[in-house]
Design a protein around this motif. Structure first.
Motif, PDB file in Angstrom:
ATOM      1  N   ALA A 112       0.849  -1.185   0.000  1.00  0.00           N
ATOM      2  CA  ALA A 112       0.000   0.000   0.000  1.00  0.00           C
ATOM      3  C   ALA A 112       0.888   1.239   0.000  1.00  0.00           C
ATOM      4  CB  ALA A 112      -0.915   0.004   1.229  1.00  0.00           C
ATOM      5  N   VAL A 113       0.555   2.185  -0.887  1.00  0.00           N
ATOM      6  CA  VAL A 113       1.339   3.421  -1.000  1.00  0.00           C
ATOM      7  C   VAL A 113       0.418   4.618  -0.786  1.00  0.00           C
ATOM      8  CG1 VAL A 113       2.772   4.816  -2.561  1.00  0.00           C
ATOM      9  CG2 VAL A 113       2.942   2.319  -2.629  1.00  0.00           C
ATOM     10  N   ASN A 114       0.857   5.521   0.094  1.00  0.00           N
ATOM     11  CA  ASN A 114       0.092   6.754   0.326  1.00  0.00           C
ATOM     12  C   ASN A 114       0.376   7.748  -0.792  1.00  0.00           C
ATOM     13  OD1 ASN A 114      -0.983   6.448   3.267  1.00  0.00           O
ATOM     14  ND2 ASN A 114       1.158   5.786   3.350  1.00  0.00           N
ATOM     15  N   VAL A 115      -0.664   8.330  -1.349  1.00  0.00           N
ATOM     16  CA  VAL A 115      -0.467   9.318  -2.407  1.00  0.00           C
ATOM     17  C   VAL A 115      -1.083  10.651  -1.982  1.00  0.00           C
ATOM     18  CG1 VAL A 115      -0.925   9.916  -4.810  1.00  0.00           C
ATOM     19  CG2 VAL A 115      -0.360   7.558  -4.218  1.00  0.00           C
ATOM     20  N   SER A 116      -0.289  11.689  -2.089  1.00  0.00           N
ATOM     21  CA  SER A 116      -0.722  13.026  -1.688  1.00  0.00           C
ATOM     22  C   SER A 116      -1.793  13.581  -2.635  1.00  0.00           C
ATOM     23  CB  SER A 116       0.489  13.961  -1.689  1.00  0.00           C
ATOM     24  OG  SER A 116       0.078  15.302  -1.749  1.00  0.00           O
ATOM     25  N   PRO A 117      -2.731  14.328  -2.096  1.00  0.00           N
ATOM     26  CA  PRO A 117      -3.742  14.984  -2.935  1.00  0.00           C
ATOM     27  C   PRO A 117      -3.095  15.832  -4.036  1.00  0.00           C
ATOM     28  CG  PRO A 117      -4.188  15.391  -0.617  1.00  0.00           C
ATOM     29  CD  PRO A 117      -2.912  14.632  -0.682  1.00  0.00           C
ATOM     30  N   MET A 118      -1.948  16.396  -3.710  1.00  0.00           N
ATOM     31  CA  MET A 118      -1.270  17.250  -4.686  1.00  0.00           C
ATOM     32  C   MET A 118      -0.798  16.462  -5.904  1.00  0.00           C
ATOM     33  SD  MET A 118       1.542  20.124  -3.945  1.00  0.00           S
ATOM     34  CE  MET A 118       0.394  21.130  -3.053  1.00  0.00           C
ATOM     35  N   HIS A 119      -0.538  15.180  -5.676  1.00  0.00           N
ATOM     36  CA  HIS A 119      -0.127  14.326  -6.791  1.00  0.00           C
ATOM     37  C   HIS A 119      -1.268  14.194  -7.807  1.00  0.00           C
ATOM     38  CE1 HIS A 119       3.143  11.129  -7.503  1.00  0.00           C
ATOM     39  NE2 HIS A 119       2.626  11.462  -8.646  1.00  0.00           N
ATOM     40  N   PHE A 120      -2.474  14.174  -7.287  1.00  0.00           N
ATOM     41  CA  PHE A 120      -3.645  14.087  -8.161  1.00  0.00           C
ATOM     42  C   PHE A 120      -3.857  15.400  -8.908  1.00  0.00           C
ATOM     43  CE2 PHE A 120      -4.402  10.399  -5.629  1.00  0.00           C
ATOM     44  CZ  PHE A 120      -5.154   9.554  -6.438  1.00  0.00           C
ATOM     45  N   ARG A 121      -3.525  16.484  -8.238  1.00  0.00           N
ATOM     46  CA  ARG A 121      -3.752  17.809  -8.816  1.00  0.00           C
ATOM     47  C   ARG A 121      -2.662  18.189  -9.805  1.00  0.00           C
ATOM     48  NH1 ARG A 121      -3.486  21.805  -4.447  1.00  0.00           N
ATOM     49  NH2 ARG A 121      -3.916  20.033  -3.110  1.00  0.00           N
ATOM     50  N   ARG A 122      -1.407  17.963  -9.371  1.00  0.00           N
ATOM     51  CA  ARG A 122      -0.274  18.484 -10.135  1.00  0.00           C
ATOM     52  C   ARG A 122       0.391  17.446 -11.015  1.00  0.00           C
ATOM     53  NH1 ARG A 122       2.404  22.452  -6.946  1.00  0.00           N
ATOM     54  NH2 ARG A 122       0.872  24.064  -6.415  1.00  0.00           N
ATOM     55  N   GLY A 123       0.311  16.193 -10.593  1.00  0.00           N
ATOM     56  CA  GLY A 123       1.036  15.169 -11.341  1.00  0.00           C
ATOM     57  C   GLY A 123       0.083  14.362 -12.205  1.00  0.00           C
ATOM     58  N   ASP A 124       0.616  13.315 -12.782  1.00  0.00           N
ATOM     59  CA  ASP A 124      -0.207  12.399 -13.551  1.00  0.00           C
ATOM     60  C   ASP A 124      -0.101  11.043 -12.860  1.00  0.00           C
ATOM     61  OD1 ASP A 124      -1.432  10.700 -15.315  1.00  0.00           O
ATOM     62  OD2 ASP A 124      -0.496  11.550 -17.101  1.00  0.00           O
ATOM     63  N   ILE A 125      -0.966  10.856 -11.872  1.00  0.00           N
ATOM     64  CA  ILE A 125      -0.854   9.693 -11.007  1.00  0.00           C
ATOM     65  C   ILE A 125      -1.023   8.386 -11.787  1.00  0.00           C
ATOM     66  CG2 ILE A 125      -3.275   9.848 -10.247  1.00  0.00           C
ATOM     67  CD1 ILE A 125      -0.274   8.643  -8.135  1.00  0.00           C
ATOM     68  N   VAL A 126      -1.907   8.402 -12.773  1.00  0.00           N
ATOM     69  CA  VAL A 126      -2.145   7.172 -13.534  1.00  0.00           C
ATOM     70  C   VAL A 126      -0.872   6.754 -14.276  1.00  0.00           C
ATOM     71  CG1 VAL A 126      -3.490   6.116 -15.406  1.00  0.00           C
ATOM     72  CG2 VAL A 126      -4.618   7.611 -13.749  1.00  0.00           C
ATOM     73  N   ARG A 127      -0.236   7.728 -14.907  1.00  0.00           N
ATOM     74  CA  ARG A 127       1.008   7.430 -15.627  1.00  0.00           C
ATOM     75  C   ARG A 127       2.103   6.971 -14.673  1.00  0.00           C
ATOM     76  NH1 ARG A 127       4.404  11.586 -17.496  1.00  0.00           N
ATOM     77  NH2 ARG A 127       5.643  10.359 -16.049  1.00  0.00           N
ATOM     78  N   SER A 128       2.188   7.632 -13.504  1.00  0.00           N
ATOM     79  CA  SER A 128       3.213   7.254 -12.518  1.00  0.00           C
ATOM     80  C   SER A 128       3.023   5.815 -12.054  1.00  0.00           C
ATOM     81  CB  SER A 128       3.137   8.167 -11.292  1.00  0.00           C
ATOM     82  OG  SER A 128       3.409   9.490 -11.651  1.00  0.00           O
ATOM     83  N   VAL A 129       1.779   5.449 -11.811  1.00  0.00           N
ATOM     84  CA  VAL A 129       1.498   4.089 -11.351  1.00  0.00           C
ATOM     85  C   VAL A 129       1.835   3.079 -12.445  1.00  0.00           C
ATOM     86  CG1 VAL A 129      -0.406   2.505 -10.792  1.00  0.00           C
ATOM     87  CG2 VAL A 129      -0.194   4.686  -9.585  1.00  0.00           C
ATOM     88  N   GLU A 130       1.437   3.396 -13.671  1.00  0.00           N
ATOM     89  CA  GLU A 130       1.757   2.506 -14.791  1.00  0.00           C
ATOM     90  C   GLU A 130       3.262   2.303 -14.909  1.00  0.00           C
ATOM     91  OE1 GLU A 130      -1.927   3.326 -17.936  1.00  0.00           O
ATOM     92  OE2 GLU A 130      -0.109   4.554 -18.025  1.00  0.00           O
ATOM     93  N   ALA A 131       3.999   3.395 -14.770  1.00  0.00           N
ATOM     94  CA  ALA A 131       5.460   3.332 -14.887  1.00  0.00           C
ATOM     95  C   ALA A 131       6.054   2.463 -13.784  1.00  0.00           C
ATOM     96  CB  ALA A 131       6.049   4.732 -14.844  1.00  0.00           C
ATOM     97  N   ALA A 132       5.552   2.626 -12.550  1.00  0.00           N
ATOM     98  CA  ALA A 132       6.086   1.856 -11.419  1.00  0.00           C
ATOM     99  C   ALA A 132       5.795   0.364 -11.589  1.00  0.00           C
ATOM    100  CB  ALA A 132       5.502   2.368 -10.107  1.00  0.00           C
ATOM    101  N   LEU A 133       4.619   0.033 -12.096  1.00  0.00           N
ATOM    102  CA  LEU A 133       4.266  -1.377 -12.298  1.00  0.00           C
ATOM    103  C   LEU A 133       5.135  -1.987 -13.386  1.00  0.00           C
ATOM    104  CD1 LEU A 133       0.336  -1.294 -12.139  1.00  0.00           C
ATOM    105  CD2 LEU A 133       1.943  -2.012 -10.341  1.00  0.00           C
ATOM    106  N   LYS A 134       5.334  -1.214 -14.449  1.00  0.00           N
ATOM    107  CA  LYS A 134       6.134  -1.706 -15.570  1.00  0.00           C
ATOM    108  C   LYS A 134       7.586  -1.914 -15.140  1.00  0.00           C
ATOM    109  CE  LYS A 134       6.865  -0.926 -20.446  1.00  0.00           C
ATOM    110  NZ  LYS A 134       7.427   0.164 -21.252  1.00  0.00           N
ATOM    111  N   ASP A 135       8.111  -0.929 -14.418  1.00  0.00           N
ATOM    112  CA  ASP A 135       9.502  -0.983 -13.946  1.00  0.00           C
ATOM    113  C   ASP A 135       9.749  -2.215 -13.071  1.00  0.00           C
ATOM    114  OD1 ASP A 135      12.129   0.601 -12.805  1.00  0.00           O
ATOM    115  OD2 ASP A 135      10.978  -0.302 -11.169  1.00  0.00           O
ATOM    116  N   GLN A 155     -11.214  19.482  -7.015  1.00  0.00           N
ATOM    117  CA  GLN A 155     -10.987  18.909  -8.346  1.00  0.00           C
ATOM    118  C   GLN A 155     -11.711  17.583  -8.498  1.00  0.00           C
ATOM    119  OE1 GLN A 155      -8.352  19.893 -10.745  1.00  0.00           O
ATOM    120  NE2 GLN A 155      -7.875  21.778  -9.674  1.00  0.00           N
ATOM    121  N   THR A 156     -12.933  17.582  -8.114  1.00  0.00           N
ATOM    122  CA  THR A 156     -13.643  16.314  -8.017  1.00  0.00           C
ATOM    123  C   THR A 156     -13.639  15.496  -9.304  1.00  0.00           C
ATOM    124  OG1 THR A 156     -15.240  17.894  -7.283  1.00  0.00           O
ATOM    125  CG2 THR A 156     -15.443  15.695  -6.407  1.00  0.00           C
ATOM    126  N   GLU A 157     -13.874  16.150 -10.429  1.00  0.00           N
ATOM    127  CA  GLU A 157     -13.982  15.411 -11.685  1.00  0.00           C
ATOM    128  C   GLU A 157     -12.658  14.764 -12.062  1.00  0.00           C
ATOM    129  OE1 GLU A 157     -15.931  13.727 -13.518  1.00  0.00           O
ATOM    130  OE2 GLU A 157     -17.340  14.508 -12.041  1.00  0.00           O
TER     131      GLU A 157
END
Ligand code: C2E
Ligand code: MG
Ligand code: MG
Ligand code: MG
Length: 281
Positions: A112-135, A155-157
């Motif tokens: 389990a990994v904690n992800v900051s709300p800011m990661h959802f706002r500023r980053g691309d969490i989906v891409r980051s997760v995909e990259a970590a799984l692939k790596d 940023q609900t939507e």
């Protein structure tokens, strides 16, 4: 400084504030270089499934061993990293490290990994997760992402979309620290959560306020009846465990009673000793 206080307010100069601002700046610089030098570490804390009596998940928790000053807790430096905008990079690093660890564990144990709300706002969490799984080669269903309610407030939507995509990839989403913030029970229904983690303040408050138990039991039952897995945080004593086990709505417990967070190297022994306990039971 006066500007930070907003228009129309006066700010009396205090030398102390200057010192504090300087300390903060130097702490920021230290954190930046600690991260750049890979000095941040992940500890792991197990979640015990109370039915199977096995470890189901280990939660990755950041630690900053600060030269000569002991370990700084994430409660102190995560807010700083968020203000500095460094949290997205730290979060990406954490995801990769945690997934690389988890591929080495027995297959039934998730990370389990904690992800900051800011990661959802500023980053691309989906891409980051995909990259970590692939790596790492970790299967998506062995990764859990923990978010707090605060992630849902803005940023609900965008957030809903990202959470939905993660869930579709097979990743489990947990609502962390439930019961602390602006907890709305509606969140449980409106987002694709798999798990609710009931904040440890419910348990720690039990001794002073008997009503907390009513709340705790209610939240556990509601979550379970909505089809969510229920984790109880902050289990420190046997009697706390006994209280919550009675109703049968809690699936997992996490807390010092089971184990405190440990460095990755110590997990092997922890997994082994759990197996022994299970065999003896
Ligand atoms: P959290 O996600 O709710 O993590 C659980 C916290 O409760 C951990 O504190 C853990 O050490 C502590 N804890 C576990 N069992 C017990 C217990 O029985 N009694 C007591 N008193 N405490 C217990 P920690 O490691 O200091 O982390 C604090 C918070 O910092 C975490 O709360 C999480 O919100 C945040 N955090 C930690 N690592 C990360 C990270 O990699 N990324 C982000 N964005 N946040 C993180
Ligand atoms: Mg957490
Ligand atoms: Mg938590
Ligand atoms: Mg908590």
């Amino acid at each position: 400084r006066a500007k930070a206080n907003g228009r129309g307010t006066f700010c009396v100069f205090e030398p102390e504030m200057d010192v504090r601002a300087q300390e903060r700046r130097s702490l920021e610089m230290e954190l930046r270089s600690a991260f750049a030098n890979e000095e941040l570490e992940l500890y792991y804390q197990p979640l015990l499934n109370v039915r199977s009596r096995t470890i189901s998940t280990c939660e990755a928790l950041l630690r900053w061993p600060r030269a000569g000053r002991g370990i700084v807790s994430p409660g102190e430096f995560i807010p700083l990293a968020e203000e500095m905008g460094l949290i997205v990079e730290i979060g990406d690093w954490t995801l990769v490290q945690a997934c690389r660890q988890a591929v080495q564990w027995p297959q039934q144990i998730r990370v389990a990994v904690n992800v900051s709300p800011m990661h959802f706002r500023r980053g691309d969490i989906v891409r980051s997760v995909e990259a970590a799984l692939k790596d790492s080669g970790l299967p998506a269903d062995r990764l859990e992402i923990e978010v707090t309610e605060s992630v849902l407030l803005e940023q609900t939507e965008r957030t809903r979309h990202a959470l939905g995509e993660l869930a579709e990839m097979g990743i489990r989403i947990s609502l962390d620290d439930f019961g602390t913030g602006y907890s709305s029970l509606a969140y449980l229904q409106n987002y694709p959560f798999h798990k609710v983690k009931i904040d440890r303040s419910f348990l720690s408050g039990l001794d002073d306020d008997p009503q907390r138990l009513i709340m705790l039991r209610g939240v556990a039952r509601l979550s379970a009846e909505l089809g969510l897995a229920v984790t109880l945080e902050g289990v420190e004593r046997d009697d706390q465990l006994a209280i919550v086990m009675a109703d049968g709505y809690v699936d997992e417990v996490q807390g010092f009673l089971i184990s405190c967070p440990v460095p990755a190297e110590k997990l092997g022994r922890l997994f082994a000793s759990r197996k022994e306990k299970q065999a003896a039971a």
